[in-house]
Motif scaffolding. Structure first.
Motif, mmCIF file in Angstrom:
data_model
loop_
_atom_site.group_PDB
_atom_site.id
_atom_site.type_symbol
_atom_site.label_atom_id
_atom_site.label_comp_id
_atom_site.label_asym_id
_atom_site.label_seq_id
_atom_site.Cartn_x
_atom_site.Cartn_y
_atom_site.Cartn_z
ATOM 1 N N LEU A 179 0.827 -1.211 0.000
ATOM 2 C CA LEU A 179 0.000 0.000 0.000
ATOM 3 C C LEU A 179 0.861 1.261 0.000
ATOM 4 C CD1 LEU A 179 -2.768 -1.064 2.555
ATOM 5 C CD2 LEU A 179 -2.964 -0.925 0.063
ATOM 6 N N TYR A 180 1.971 1.198 0.727
ATOM 7 C CA TYR A 180 2.878 2.346 0.786
ATOM 8 C C TYR A 180 3.465 2.644 -0.596
ATOM 9 C CZ TYR A 180 7.130 4.957 1.918
ATOM 10 O OH TYR A 180 8.140 5.889 1.952
ATOM 11 N N LEU B 217 14.467 3.306 6.603
ATOM 12 C CA LEU B 217 13.180 3.948 6.866
ATOM 13 C C LEU B 217 13.349 5.231 7.671
ATOM 14 C CD1 LEU B 217 11.021 0.795 7.667
ATOM 15 C CD2 LEU B 217 10.659 2.389 5.776
ATOM 16 N N ALA B 218 14.299 5.224 8.589
ATOM 17 C CA ALA B 218 14.556 6.445 9.357
ATOM 18 C C ALA B 218 15.088 7.560 8.456
ATOM 19 C CB ALA B 218 15.541 6.155 10.485
ATOM 20 N N LEU B 219 15.921 7.191 7.478
ATOM 21 C CA LEU B 219 16.468 8.198 6.562
ATOM 22 C C LEU B 219 15.413 8.746 5.607
ATOM 23 C CD1 LEU B 219 19.921 6.570 5.687
ATOM 24 C CD2 LEU B 219 19.462 8.463 7.270
ATOM 25 N N LYS C 252 9.112 10.769 3.449
ATOM 26 C CA LYS C 252 8.513 9.481 3.100
ATOM 27 C C LYS C 252 8.582 8.489 4.260
ATOM 28 C CE LYS C 252 7.277 10.512 -1.029
ATOM 29 N NZ LYS C 252 5.826 10.613 -1.346
ATOM 30 N N PHE C 253 8.730 8.996 5.458
ATOM 31 C CA PHE C 253 8.795 8.123 6.630
ATOM 32 C C PHE C 253 7.397 7.615 6.966
ATOM 33 C CE2 PHE C 253 8.512 7.556 11.256
ATOM 34 C CZ PHE C 253 9.485 6.589 11.436
ATOM 35 N N ASN C 254 7.305 6.307 7.269
ATOM 36 C CA ASN C 254 6.033 5.690 7.639
ATOM 37 C C ASN C 254 6.209 4.978 8.973
ATOM 38 O OD1 ASN C 254 3.929 3.386 7.677
ATOM 39 N ND2 ASN C 254 3.217 4.702 6.015
ATOM 40 N N LEU C 255 5.471 5.419 9.972
ATOM 41 C CA LEU C 255 5.649 4.895 11.327
ATOM 42 C C LEU C 255 5.199 3.440 11.443
ATOM 43 C CD1 LEU C 255 6.546 5.640 14.181
ATOM 44 C CD2 LEU C 255 4.184 6.340 14.662
ATOM 45 N N ILE C 256 4.111 3.084 10.774
ATOM 46 C CA ILE C 256 3.596 1.711 10.875
ATOM 47 C C ILE C 256 4.602 0.715 10.301
ATOM 48 C CG2 ILE C 256 1.768 0.153 10.121
ATOM 49 C CD1 ILE C 256 -0.150 2.491 10.154
ATOM 50 N N ALA D 241 6.741 -2.243 12.144
ATOM 51 C CA ALA D 241 6.632 -3.609 11.614
ATOM 52 C C ALA D 241 8.018 -4.186 11.345
ATOM 53 C CB ALA D 241 5.793 -3.608 10.341
ATOM 54 N N HIS D 242 8.906 -3.376 10.779
ATOM 55 C CA HIS D 242 10.284 -3.827 10.557
ATOM 56 C C HIS D 242 10.998 -4.085 11.881
ATOM 57 C CE1 HIS D 242 11.610 -3.870 6.330
ATOM 58 N NE2 HIS D 242 10.586 -3.065 6.116
ATOM 59 N N LEU D 243 10.720 -3.255 12.861
ATOM 60 C CA LEU D 243 11.355 -3.440 14.163
ATOM 61 C C LEU D 243 10.911 -4.750 14.809
ATOM 62 C CD1 LEU D 243 13.199 -2.230 16.318
ATOM 63 C CD2 LEU D 243 11.203 -1.034 17.254
ATOM 64 N N LEU D 244 9.613 -5.049 14.743
ATOM 65 C CA LEU D 244 9.117 -6.311 15.293
ATOM 66 C C LEU D 244 9.672 -7.507 14.521
ATOM 67 C CD1 LEU D 244 5.365 -5.472 16.042
ATOM 68 C CD2 LEU D 244 7.204 -5.842 17.696
ATOM 69 N N SER D 245 9.758 -7.375 13.212
ATOM 70 C CA SER D 245 10.320 -8.471 12.412
ATOM 71 C C SER D 245 11.785 -8.712 12.771
ATOM 72 C CB SER D 245 10.192 -8.150 10.924
ATOM 73 O OG SER D 245 8.836 -8.038 10.551
#
Length: 207
Positions: free
Chosen positions: A87-88, A167-169, A175-179, A183-187
């Motif tokens: 979706l992103y 993603l932080a950059l 274009k940063f997306n918190l969700i 999700a990447h952090l949990l993975s």
């Protein structure tokens, strides 16, 4: 010379033992009883220790069950993460085509006065890097879930670190997306967990 039996006047018979003749020694009842109790105690303690020690089969079953549960959770997490990223990317493409992303990025760096064509090229380049990274990342995820090896989950975790930093950059291009970030952090955390669990599972199987 054996024992002598003498009949008394009242008709009873008495055994007479000659001097110097000793009968067989009688076992000490208390000592025998003590030895019996000691042996029984040792047997009970051995059986209790054997009962208290978990068998290797039960430990292996617990490890397999834990691994299977976390594997399913990680699979669901990766599928949800893939949906969010799809979706992103779709929104990313639509906003580039209608010029919204270029306008927003130009407004962020108004002092630099970037050319709209350059801004659009940068946005397309970033999107290309994201798609390539996503293909590599999910290929590593599929390999890790298929092979269930500790080294595969380690590679997935390392790729997750790259994704988190990337993603932080993206905040610098709006274009940063918190969700997707969480999700990447949990993975990443689950990949590290599976790395240790796979190593433990391999060690249990070898043992």
């Amino acid at each position: 010379q054996g024992p002598i039996f003498v009949q008394n006047p009242d008709g009873t018979i008495t055994e007479g033992v000659p001097a110097g003749l000793a009968g067989p020694p009688k076992p000490h009842r208390g000592r025998a009883l003590g030895l019996g109790l000691g042996a029984a105690g040792d047997a009970d303690s051995s059986s209790s220790r054997a009962a208290s020690e978990p068998p290797a089969v039960s430990l292996q079953e617990e490890v397999d069950y834990m691994y299977t549960c976390h594997e399913r959770i990680m699979l669901l997490l990766l599928l949800a993460q893939l949906s969010f990223e799809a979706l992103y990317v779709l929104e990313y493409v639509l906003r580039i085509k209608d010029g919204t992303s270029a306008v927003e990025l130009t407004a962020m760096y108004a002092r630099l006065n970037p050319h709209p064509t350059l801004v659009t090229t940068i946005l397309w380049g970033i999107l290309t890097l994201e798609v390539v990274y996503g293909a590599v990342y999910y290929a590593l995820a599929g390999q890790a879930l298929w092979t269930k090896r500790s080294s595969s989950f380690k590679a997935l975790a390392n790729a997750g670190v790259v994704g988190i930093v990337g993603l932080a950059l993206l905040a610098y291009v709006d274009k940063f997306n918190l969700i997707i970030f969480f999700a990447h952090l949990l993975s990443y955390l689950y990949a590290r967990l599976h790395e240790d669990a796979a190593a433990l599972r391999t060690g249990s199987c070898r043992g």
